[in-house]
Design an enzyme around this catalytic site. Structure first.
Site, mmCIF file in Angstrom:
data_model
loop_
_atom_site.group_PDB
_atom_site.id
_atom_site.type_symbol
_atom_site.label_atom_id
_atom_site.label_comp_id
_atom_site.label_asym_id
_atom_site.label_seq_id
_atom_site.Cartn_x
_atom_site.Cartn_y
_atom_site.Cartn_z
ATOM 1 N N CYS A 1 -0.850 3.880 -6.272
ATOM 2 C CA CYS A 1 -1.763 3.276 -5.301
ATOM 3 C C CYS A 1 -1.968 1.862 -5.805
ATOM 4 O O CYS A 1 -2.223 1.663 -7.003
ATOM 5 C CB CYS A 1 -3.098 4.030 -5.277
ATOM 6 S SG CYS A 1 -4.392 3.146 -4.363
ATOM 7 N N THR A 2 -1.829 0.886 -4.901
ATOM 8 C CA THR A 2 -1.854 -0.503 -5.375
ATOM 9 C C THR A 2 -3.232 -0.917 -5.904
ATOM 10 O O THR A 2 -3.348 -1.937 -6.593
ATOM 11 C CB THR A 2 -1.404 -1.460 -4.253
ATOM 12 O OG1 THR A 2 -2.175 -1.197 -3.071
ATOM 13 C CG2 THR A 2 0.073 -1.275 -3.950
ATOM 14 N N HIS A 3 -4.255 -0.146 -5.591
ATOM 15 C CA HIS A 3 -5.578 -0.447 -6.169
ATOM 16 C C HIS A 3 -5.616 -0.171 -7.674
ATOM 17 O O HIS A 3 -6.413 -0.773 -8.393
ATOM 18 C CB HIS A 3 -6.663 0.416 -5.513
ATOM 19 C CG HIS A 3 -7.164 -0.118 -4.198
ATOM 20 N ND1 HIS A 3 -6.433 -0.054 -3.052
ATOM 21 C CD2 HIS A 3 -8.339 -0.713 -3.867
ATOM 22 C CE1 HIS A 3 -7.133 -0.580 -2.050
ATOM 23 N NE2 HIS A 3 -8.299 -0.993 -2.522
ATOM 24 N N CYS B 1 0.872 -1.178 0.000
ATOM 25 C CA CYS B 1 0.000 0.000 0.000
ATOM 26 C C CYS B 1 0.909 1.229 0.000
ATOM 27 O O CYS B 1 1.728 1.397 0.913
ATOM 28 C CB CYS B 1 -0.859 -0.031 1.263
ATOM 29 S SG CYS B 1 -1.827 1.453 1.559
ATOM 30 N N THR C 1 0.082 4.380 0.368
ATOM 31 C CA THR C 1 -0.292 5.353 1.394
ATOM 32 C C THR C 1 0.346 4.968 2.731
ATOM 33 O O THR C 1 1.015 5.784 3.379
ATOM 34 C CB THR C 1 -1.830 5.404 1.546
ATOM 35 O OG1 THR C 1 -2.413 5.542 0.253
ATOM 36 C CG2 THR C 1 -2.263 6.538 2.430
HETATM 37 N N1 DGL Z 1 -4.057 0.686 -1.800
HETATM 38 C C1 DGL Z 1 -3.693 1.835 -1.067
HETATM 39 C C2 DGL Z 1 -2.459 2.523 -1.635
HETATM 40 O O1 DGL Z 1 -1.657 1.904 -2.304
HETATM 41 C C3 DGL Z 1 -4.685 2.878 -0.646
HETATM 42 C C4 DGL Z 1 -6.136 2.684 -0.646
HETATM 43 C C5 DGL Z 1 -6.820 3.505 0.429
HETATM 44 O O2 DGL Z 1 -6.993 4.725 0.285
HETATM 45 O O3 DGL Z 1 -7.148 2.880 1.439
HETATM 46 O O4 DGL Z 1 -2.234 3.684 -1.404
#
Ligand code: DGL
Length: 265
Positions: free
Chosen positions: A189-191, A75, A77
């Protein structure tokens, strides 16, 4: 080292699965626990203090409980805010996720790079430093694409992605001065790699995407080189809250080799 000791991948939600996919390619036999703090999702709109406290507390608890050989904070963040703190408090190797600004700066031909991240990531000094170290002389345009988190979560639950959501994220970069010159976009962001097809069809064929997943997987393989792996039970996904829609995630989790789903007691 116990051969059954897992690698623990941690994210606020399903985003870390984009890292798990890369990890499976280099370490197919490694036992994995995928941990999602869905009780804290989204991280990107929280304060630094809240994210740091949450991530340190949860990883401390999970590391006592699951005895991982290595933790990967999958992640951006959480990593850009809490990686150093987690390393200070845990006695286990911790690999973080850094926005892939360096490879993007190497790849761009136009000299204009876009970066999509969460609101918390795009404002980090950590990102300013990466920009200064690796992209000086280039233009880095940032946009906090918070809406894409929900879109990726929905997609993995089998729901349709609203094209207007993707269009707003793309416009957030394209509408900035020099945004029309972007040829490389950092998915920080990994999403977001879970939405590559949707983003690619909106950005068009001249834009390439970079993310940190392959690099993280290689780093984990390097840190565990010469260790033995034995999967004694099916890999599982652990969630911090028992949401009613978790069952909808089972098919997607199974595609990433996670055949069991548990809620952290
Ligand atoms: N997947 C997360 C990232 O890489 C963040 C998603 C969230 O905001 O919770 O930052």
């Amino acid at each position: 080292m116990d051969a059954a000791a897992p690698l623990l991948l941690f994210d606020s939600g399903v985003g870390g699965l984009s890292v798990l996919a890369a990890l499976r390619r280099v370490l197919p036999d490694a036992p994995v626990i995928y941990a999602a703090d869905n009780g804290g999702l989204p991280y990107g709109t929280k304060s630094e203090a809240e994210i740091a406290a949450r991530v340190c507390g949860l990883l401390g608890r999970m590391s006592e409980r699951f005895r991982p050989r290595l933790i990967c904070i999958a992640c951006n963040t959480a990593s850009t805010i809490a990686l150093a703190m987690v390393r200070d408090v845990l006695n286990v190797p911790v690999v973080g996720t850094v926005p892939a600004i360096k490879p993007a700066a190497e790849a761009t031909r136009s000299g204009v790079i876009g970066l999509l991240g969460t609101a918390a990531t795009v404002r980090q000094v950590y990102v300013d430093r990466l920009e200064a170290d690796h992209a000086s002389g280039k233009t880095l345009l940032r946009f906090a694409a918070s809406e894409l988190i929900g879109a990726a979560e929905a997609k993995l639950r089998g729901k349709a992605v609203d094209p207007a959501t993707i269009a707003r994220a793309v416009a957030g970069l394209r509408d900035q001065p020099r945004g029309d010159r972007i040829d490389t976009v950092v998915l920080a962001c990994t999403h977001f790699p879970l939405l590559t097809d949707e983003l690619a069809s909106t950005f068009g064929p001249d834009v390439r995407f970079v993310d940190g997943a392959e690099g993280i997987a290689r780093r984990i393989a390097h840190l565990t080189a010469n260790q033995r792996f034995a999967r004694l039970r099916p890999d599982r996904a652990i969630f911090t809250r028992g949401d009613p829609d978790l069952d909808a995630l089972r098919p997607a989790l199974a595609r990433y080799g996670l055949s069991e789903l548990e809620v952290l007691a």
